[in-house]
Design a protein around this motif. Sequence first.
Motif, PDB file in Angstrom:
ATOM      1  N   THR A  16      42.445  38.278  38.654  1.00  0.00           N
ATOM      2  CA  THR A  16      43.200  37.361  39.511  1.00  0.00           C
ATOM      3  C   THR A  16      44.407  36.825  38.755  1.00  0.00           C
ATOM      4  N   LYS A  17      45.425  36.431  39.520  1.00  0.00           N
ATOM      5  CA  LYS A  17      46.615  35.822  38.943  1.00  0.00           C
ATOM      6  C   LYS A  17      46.618  34.330  39.236  1.00  0.00           C
ATOM      7  N   HIS A  18      47.311  33.579  38.376  1.00  0.00           N
ATOM      8  CA  HIS A  18      47.419  32.134  38.543  1.00  0.00           C
ATOM      9  C   HIS A  18      48.840  31.719  38.183  1.00  0.00           C
ATOM     10  N   TYR A  37      48.657  31.379  47.413  1.00  0.00           N
ATOM     11  CA  TYR A  37      48.298  32.369  46.414  1.00  0.00           C
ATOM     12  C   TYR A  37      49.198  32.172  45.202  1.00  0.00           C
ATOM     13  N   PRO A  38      48.615  31.891  44.064  1.00  0.00           N
ATOM     14  CA  PRO A  38      47.180  31.772  43.789  1.00  0.00           C
ATOM     15  C   PRO A  38      46.576  30.539  44.465  1.00  0.00           C
ATOM     16  N   LEU A  69      35.968  34.911  38.266  1.00  0.00           N
ATOM     17  CA  LEU A  69      37.321  35.400  38.509  1.00  0.00           C
ATOM     18  C   LEU A  69      37.218  36.721  39.257  1.00  0.00           C
ATOM     19  N   GLY A  70      37.981  36.843  40.342  1.00  0.00           N
ATOM     20  CA  GLY A  70      37.949  38.078  41.108  1.00  0.00           C
ATOM     21  C   GLY A  70      36.927  38.009  42.224  1.00  0.00           C
ATOM     22  N   SER A  71      36.609  39.177  42.763  1.00  0.00           N
ATOM     23  CA  SER A  71      35.697  39.275  43.897  1.00  0.00           C
ATOM     24  C   SER A  71      34.613  40.296  43.581  1.00  0.00           C
ATOM     25  N   CYS A  80      35.356  41.863  38.822  1.00  0.00           N
ATOM     26  CA  CYS A  80      34.797  40.520  38.761  1.00  0.00           C
ATOM     27  C   CYS A  80      34.490  40.149  37.313  1.00  0.00           C
ATOM     28  N   THR A 117      48.544  36.682  34.451  1.00  0.00           N
ATOM     29  CA  THR A 117      47.156  37.079  34.232  1.00  0.00           C
ATOM     30  C   THR A 117      46.733  36.627  32.841  1.00  0.00           C
ATOM     31  N   SER A 142      42.669  39.888  33.446  1.00  0.00           N
ATOM     32  CA  SER A 142      41.900  39.203  34.479  1.00  0.00           C
ATOM     33  C   SER A 142      42.208  39.787  35.857  1.00  0.00           C
TER      34      SER A 142
END
Length: 327
Positions: free
Chosen positions: A298-300, A114-115, A173-175, A238, A283, A296
């Motif tokens: 999700t994170k990266h 993760y990520p 991005l996301g769920s 999302c 983010t 966003s």
Amino acid sequence: MDAAANPDEVRLRKGSSLRERFVQAGSGVVILLIIVPGLLTWASGGRPFIPALWVVPLGLFLIGVAALERNVAWIITQDGILIGEQRPLGKVHKRMISHHDIAEVRVRKNRFSYPASFSLVCRLASGGVLISPPLPDITRVNETTATVTGLLGLPDAAPIDNPLEAGNAEIILGSPVNPDLGRVIRIAVPVVAGLCALPFLIAFWIGEWEMALGLLLPLGFLAAFALYRHAHRLAGACWTIRQGEIRIERIALSGKPSAETIRTDDVAAIEVDEPDSKDRTSTISIRLHTGQTFCSPTKHDENAARAVRAEIIRRLNTPPDAGTLSG
């Protein structure tokens, strides 16, 4: 090292910088220094210091990671793969794998990462297997893999399903948004808060003030209230990034699903936020001309965040209009 712009080689790396190692080791030392007085009290016959049972291993783990983690670099050319490894304050150990010794290259998604990240799996003619550092550009995983197999003269690897791949018609991005999750959280929070408060209330009742840790009880209730208040926002979000637009789906605080479409003319800036001090992830923020900002879901890591940002800018800049986006 990032994938090189030079088409004759690909560079990959993993490991922490010297600054990051100092931060990790320093955090471990601070944790141990804070816990030492409690350990001394325990050793002299005082009350058992329960937090030490997990805090001390955490401090030792941080110091151990900073001291023992290896830096690994791969340079992939037509001749093969040059692998360099180095531990802190140690010598660099190099190893050359000829392209004749490589039977197959495929790409895999790293488990428990993760990520999310992807690495190359190289099967050698001898039967051994080598795992590469993570591929740096999360939006061009299959493209980078094709470049590597082309350099090594191997058959193309099977493409892997990557929701962030630049070749996809849509980048996700996301769920998917799930309103039921927010409802479940709202039901569970009061029950869990009540069960967690029970030991503190018993401690107050019997007069064990030190065991009760009175400040934690109101703080716990405040945290439970905040979690209950924002439960629907935990139900997922999302971003669907298409050519020329981004569709953002999420759950409002009231529990109702909401969707908004952002187009090129709406965007004032797209930025990578400052990395989190804890896990060094970032983010991506989209700021509109109206002043509204979306972060966003999700994170990266920093490299991946910049790659995703670049792909968002590429898709929104149709027709090209660099003046509407921060560079």
